[in-house]
Design a protein around this motif. Structure first.
Motif, PDB file in Angstrom:
ATOM      1  N   GLY A  44       0.570  -1.448   0.180  1.00  0.00           N
ATOM      2  CA  GLY A  44      -0.120  -0.019   0.184  1.00  0.00           C
ATOM      3  C   GLY A  44       0.788   1.051   0.325  1.00  0.00           C
ATOM      4  N   GLN A  45      -0.284   2.537   0.079  1.00  0.00           N
ATOM      5  CA  GLN A  45       0.347   3.292   0.180  1.00  0.00           C
ATOM      6  C   GLN A  45       1.554   3.979   1.473  1.00  0.00           C
ATOM      7  OE1 GLN A  45      -0.798   7.287   1.211  1.00  0.00           O
ATOM      8  NE2 GLN A  45      -1.087   8.325  -0.838  1.00  0.00           N
ATOM      9  N   SER A  46       3.031   4.070   0.785  1.00  0.00           N
ATOM     10  CA  SER A  46       3.639   3.957   1.840  1.00  0.00           C
ATOM     11  C   SER A  46       4.536   5.800   1.774  1.00  0.00           C
ATOM     12  CB  SER A  46       5.616   3.468   1.429  1.00  0.00           C
ATOM     13  OG  SER A  46       6.020   4.574   0.880  1.00  0.00           O
ATOM     14  N   ALA A  47       4.866   6.094   3.328  1.00  0.00           N
ATOM     15  CA  ALA A  47       5.446   7.133   3.911  1.00  0.00           C
ATOM     16  C   ALA A  47       6.141   8.184   2.704  1.00  0.00           C
ATOM     17  CB  ALA A  47       6.001   7.511   5.510  1.00  0.00           C
ATOM     18  N   ILE A 101      12.065  11.508   2.715  1.00  0.00           N
ATOM     19  CA  ILE A 101      12.652  10.342   3.906  1.00  0.00           C
ATOM     20  C   ILE A 101      13.108   9.855   3.839  1.00  0.00           C
ATOM     21  CG2 ILE A 101      10.163   8.568   3.374  1.00  0.00           C
ATOM     22  CD1 ILE A 101       8.826   8.876   6.488  1.00  0.00           C
ATOM     23  N   TYR A 102      13.772   9.340   2.106  1.00  0.00           N
ATOM     24  CA  TYR A 102      14.742   8.468   2.347  1.00  0.00           C
ATOM     25  C   TYR A 102      16.124   8.814   3.038  1.00  0.00           C
ATOM     26  CZ  TYR A 102      11.428   6.045  -1.171  1.00  0.00           C
ATOM     27  OH  TYR A 102      10.921   5.124  -1.935  1.00  0.00           O
ATOM     28  N   ASP A 103      16.504  10.015   3.045  1.00  0.00           N
ATOM     29  CA  ASP A 103      17.355  10.728   3.703  1.00  0.00           C
ATOM     30  C   ASP A 103      18.130  10.373   5.034  1.00  0.00           C
ATOM     31  OD1 ASP A 103      16.082  12.455   4.474  1.00  0.00           O
ATOM     32  OD2 ASP A 103      17.649  14.996   3.141  1.00  0.00           O
ATOM     33  N   ARG A 104      16.773   9.864   5.726  1.00  0.00           N
ATOM     34  CA  ARG A 104      16.506   9.619   7.249  1.00  0.00           C
ATOM     35  C   ARG A 104      16.397   8.335   8.202  1.00  0.00           C
ATOM     36  NH1 ARG A 104      13.103  13.584   6.101  1.00  0.00           N
ATOM     37  NH2 ARG A 104      11.199  13.419   6.504  1.00  0.00           N
ATOM     38  N   ILE A 105      15.227   7.525   6.687  1.00  0.00           N
ATOM     39  CA  ILE A 105      15.003   6.279   7.525  1.00  0.00           C
ATOM     40  C   ILE A 105      14.982   5.395   5.873  1.00  0.00           C
ATOM     41  CG2 ILE A 105      13.088   5.243   7.997  1.00  0.00           C
ATOM     42  CD1 ILE A 105      11.299   7.458   8.845  1.00  0.00           C
ATOM     43  N   TYR A 137      13.919   0.032   4.000  1.00  0.00           N
ATOM     44  CA  TYR A 137      13.280  -0.664   4.306  1.00  0.00           C
ATOM     45  C   TYR A 137      12.091  -0.523   5.834  1.00  0.00           C
ATOM     46  CZ  TYR A 137      16.676  -1.873   8.668  1.00  0.00           C
ATOM     47  OH  TYR A 137      17.859  -1.456   8.941  1.00  0.00           O
ATOM     48  N   ARG A 138      12.862   0.248   6.027  1.00  0.00           N
ATOM     49  CA  ARG A 138      11.955   0.563   7.989  1.00  0.00           C
ATOM     50  C   ARG A 138      10.811   1.425   6.867  1.00  0.00           C
ATOM     51  NH1 ARG A 138      13.513  -1.326  11.969  1.00  0.00           N
ATOM     52  NH2 ARG A 138      15.377  -1.904  12.225  1.00  0.00           N
ATOM     53  N   ILE A 139      10.559   2.112   5.529  1.00  0.00           N
ATOM     54  CA  ILE A 139       9.522   3.353   5.431  1.00  0.00           C
ATOM     55  C   ILE A 139       8.355   2.661   5.933  1.00  0.00           C
ATOM     56  CG2 ILE A 139       8.303   4.140   4.013  1.00  0.00           C
ATOM     57  CD1 ILE A 139      11.634   5.243   3.169  1.00  0.00           C
ATOM     58  N   PRO A 140       7.115   2.967   6.575  1.00  0.00           N
ATOM     59  CA  PRO A 140       5.862   2.479   6.681  1.00  0.00           C
ATOM     60  C   PRO A 140       5.198   2.616   5.579  1.00  0.00           C
ATOM     61  CG  PRO A 140       6.514   4.321   8.698  1.00  0.00           C
ATOM     62  CD  PRO A 140       7.677   4.743   7.698  1.00  0.00           C
ATOM     63  N   TYR A 160      10.714  -5.493   4.126  1.00  0.00           N
ATOM     64  CA  TYR A 160      10.401  -4.414   3.864  1.00  0.00           C
ATOM     65  C   TYR A 160       9.168  -4.264   4.897  1.00  0.00           C
ATOM     66  CZ  TYR A 160      13.796  -2.532   0.946  1.00  0.00           C
ATOM     67  OH  TYR A 160      14.818  -2.529   0.735  1.00  0.00           O
ATOM     68  N   LEU A 161       9.541  -3.305   5.545  1.00  0.00           N
ATOM     69  CA  LEU A 161       8.469  -3.392   6.850  1.00  0.00           C
ATOM     70  C   LEU A 161       7.242  -2.161   5.723  1.00  0.00           C
ATOM     71  CD1 LEU A 161       7.197  -2.550   9.871  1.00  0.00           C
ATOM     72  CD2 LEU A 161       7.683   0.329   9.642  1.00  0.00           C
ATOM     73  N   ARG A 162       6.732  -2.144   5.069  1.00  0.00           N
ATOM     74  CA  ARG A 162       5.775  -1.305   4.357  1.00  0.00           C
ATOM     75  C   ARG A 162       5.214  -2.689   3.470  1.00  0.00           C
ATOM     76  NH1 ARG A 162       9.913   0.850   1.544  1.00  0.00           N
ATOM     77  NH2 ARG A 162       9.917   0.217  -0.671  1.00  0.00           N
ATOM     78  N   ALA A 163       6.243  -4.010   3.561  1.00  0.00           N
ATOM     79  CA  ALA A 163       4.797  -5.071   2.571  1.00  0.00           C
ATOM     80  C   ALA A 163       5.012  -5.737   3.757  1.00  0.00           C
ATOM     81  CB  ALA A 163       6.162  -5.810   2.335  1.00  0.00           C
ATOM     82  N   TYR A 164       5.542  -6.454   5.222  1.00  0.00           N
ATOM     83  CA  TYR A 164       4.967  -7.177   6.157  1.00  0.00           C
ATOM     84  C   TYR A 164       3.653  -6.235   6.630  1.00  0.00           C
ATOM     85  CZ  TYR A 164       7.929 -10.332   7.762  1.00  0.00           C
ATOM     86  OH  TYR A 164       8.212 -11.360   7.554  1.00  0.00           O
ATOM     87  N   GLN A 165       3.496  -5.061   6.480  1.00  0.00           N
ATOM     88  CA  GLN A 165       1.879  -4.078   7.058  1.00  0.00           C
ATOM     89  C   GLN A 165       1.547  -3.702   6.663  1.00  0.00           C
ATOM     90  OE1 GLN A 165       3.835  -0.028   7.910  1.00  0.00           O
ATOM     91  NE2 GLN A 165       3.834  -0.043   9.825  1.00  0.00           N
ATOM     92  N   THR A 166       1.589  -4.313   4.884  1.00  0.00           N
ATOM     93  CA  THR A 166       0.092  -5.142   3.714  1.00  0.00           C
ATOM     94  C   THR A 166       0.114  -6.038   4.866  1.00  0.00           C
ATOM     95  OG1 THR A 166       1.526  -3.403   2.370  1.00  0.00           O
ATOM     96  CG2 THR A 166      -0.102  -5.066   1.152  1.00  0.00           C
ATOM     97  N   LEU A 167       0.473  -7.280   4.406  1.00  0.00           N
ATOM     98  CA  LEU A 167       0.372  -8.523   4.679  1.00  0.00           C
ATOM     99  C   LEU A 167      -0.683  -8.176   5.871  1.00  0.00           C
ATOM    100  CD1 LEU A 167      -0.320 -11.115   4.208  1.00  0.00           C
ATOM    101  CD2 LEU A 167       2.625 -11.804   5.679  1.00  0.00           C
ATOM    102  N   GLU A 168      -0.182  -7.493   6.597  1.00  0.00           N
ATOM    103  CA  GLU A 168      -1.159  -7.484   8.145  1.00  0.00           C
ATOM    104  C   GLU A 168      -2.355  -7.174   8.387  1.00  0.00           C
ATOM    105  OE1 GLU A 168       0.347  -6.263  12.887  1.00  0.00           O
ATOM    106  OE2 GLU A 168       0.159  -4.600  10.791  1.00  0.00           O
ATOM    107  N   ALA A 169      -2.284  -6.371   7.372  1.00  0.00           N
ATOM    108  CA  ALA A 169      -3.523  -5.368   7.189  1.00  0.00           C
ATOM    109  C   ALA A 169      -4.585  -6.154   5.692  1.00  0.00           C
ATOM    110  CB  ALA A 169      -3.759  -3.641   5.420  1.00  0.00           C
TER     111      ALA A 169
END
Length: 227
Positions: free
Chosen positions: A13-16, A23-27, A30-33, A65-74
């Motif tokens: 889904g849509q990520s931050a 956001i890429y220069d500080r996070i 793979y941790r972008i939610p 990646y976090l956004r993939a895991y959060q997608t699966l959870e949702a």
């Protein structure tokens, strides 16, 4: 079983970072939610996937990646999931570590001129590198499908480019055809459906330029060759 009834693929889904690329220069990538909208997109996709599964079990492979895991959870597939396996070969294309947005923008311009499949980002990967690891992942899939107790469906929770390259490898699409395709939207689903001894893609990827799966570099260069 020898192969699943269907192979479902979903882009996260849509990520931050889809909203704010700085956001890429500080996070780390793979941790972008996901955003709230991203979670809502994934929940809606989960309803579609549950209808497609029609009560049958599914084996899930998810990008680390976090956004993939959060997608699966949702997706909220509940007890339909037979097994979930983290699969690093389904990760996003590597661009850099902490990314300088201005530098990445410059490299994207170069990639557009050079070609998305072969251009390699500094400190990162080319599309062809991702193609190679997707090919390796397919060999693992074939071994898993050979098990008698494998679920009748497969689900890949991954990224847009990876989905396109999976289909390119599966259907033996040419590089030129791959170059003509757009990524699916956030939380969009594509399904390879078993049909007539093979598989068919239920929904084609949108194209930004005309090409067919057999178009080669010879065809693409014929109009630009010097006379």
């Amino acid at each position: 079983m020898s192969a699943p009834r269907q192979i479902l693929m979903i882009r996260h889904g849509q990520s931050a970072a889809n909203l704010d690329q700085s956001i890429y220069d500080r996070i780390p990538d793979y941790r972008i939610p996901l955003t709230k909208d991203g979670r809502d997109q994934a929940r809606a996709a989960g309803e579609k996937i549950r209808r497609q599964l029609d009560g049958q079990k599914v084996c899930v492979y998810v990008s680390p990646y976090l956004r993939a895991y959060q997608t699966l959870e949702a997706l909220d597939l509940g007890d339909l999931v037979e097994q979930t396996m983290e699969e690093p070969r389904l990760r996003e294309q590597d661009w850099a570590n902490f990314q300088n947005p201005a530098e990445i923008a410059d490299q994207k311009e170069l990639r557009n001129a050079y070609g998305h499949f072969f251009y390699r980002f500094r400190e990162g990967e080319s599309g062809s590198d991702v193609y190679d690891r997707v090919s390796s992942f397919m060999e693992t899939l074939y071994r898993h499908w050979a098990r008698d107790d494998y679920a009748p469906n497969t689900l890949l929770v991954t990224h847009g480019l990876t989905m396109r390259l999976f289909c390119m490898r599966w259907f033996h699409w040419s590089v030129e055809y791959f170059e003509s395709l757009n990524n699916p939207g956030n939380a969009e689903v594509r399904t390879l459906v078993a049909r007539g001894g093979g598989y068919a893609l239920d929904t084609a990827f949108e194209q930004w330029a005309p090409a067919d799966p057999g178009t080669t570099v010879l065809d693409a260069s014929s109009s630009t060759d010097p006379q």
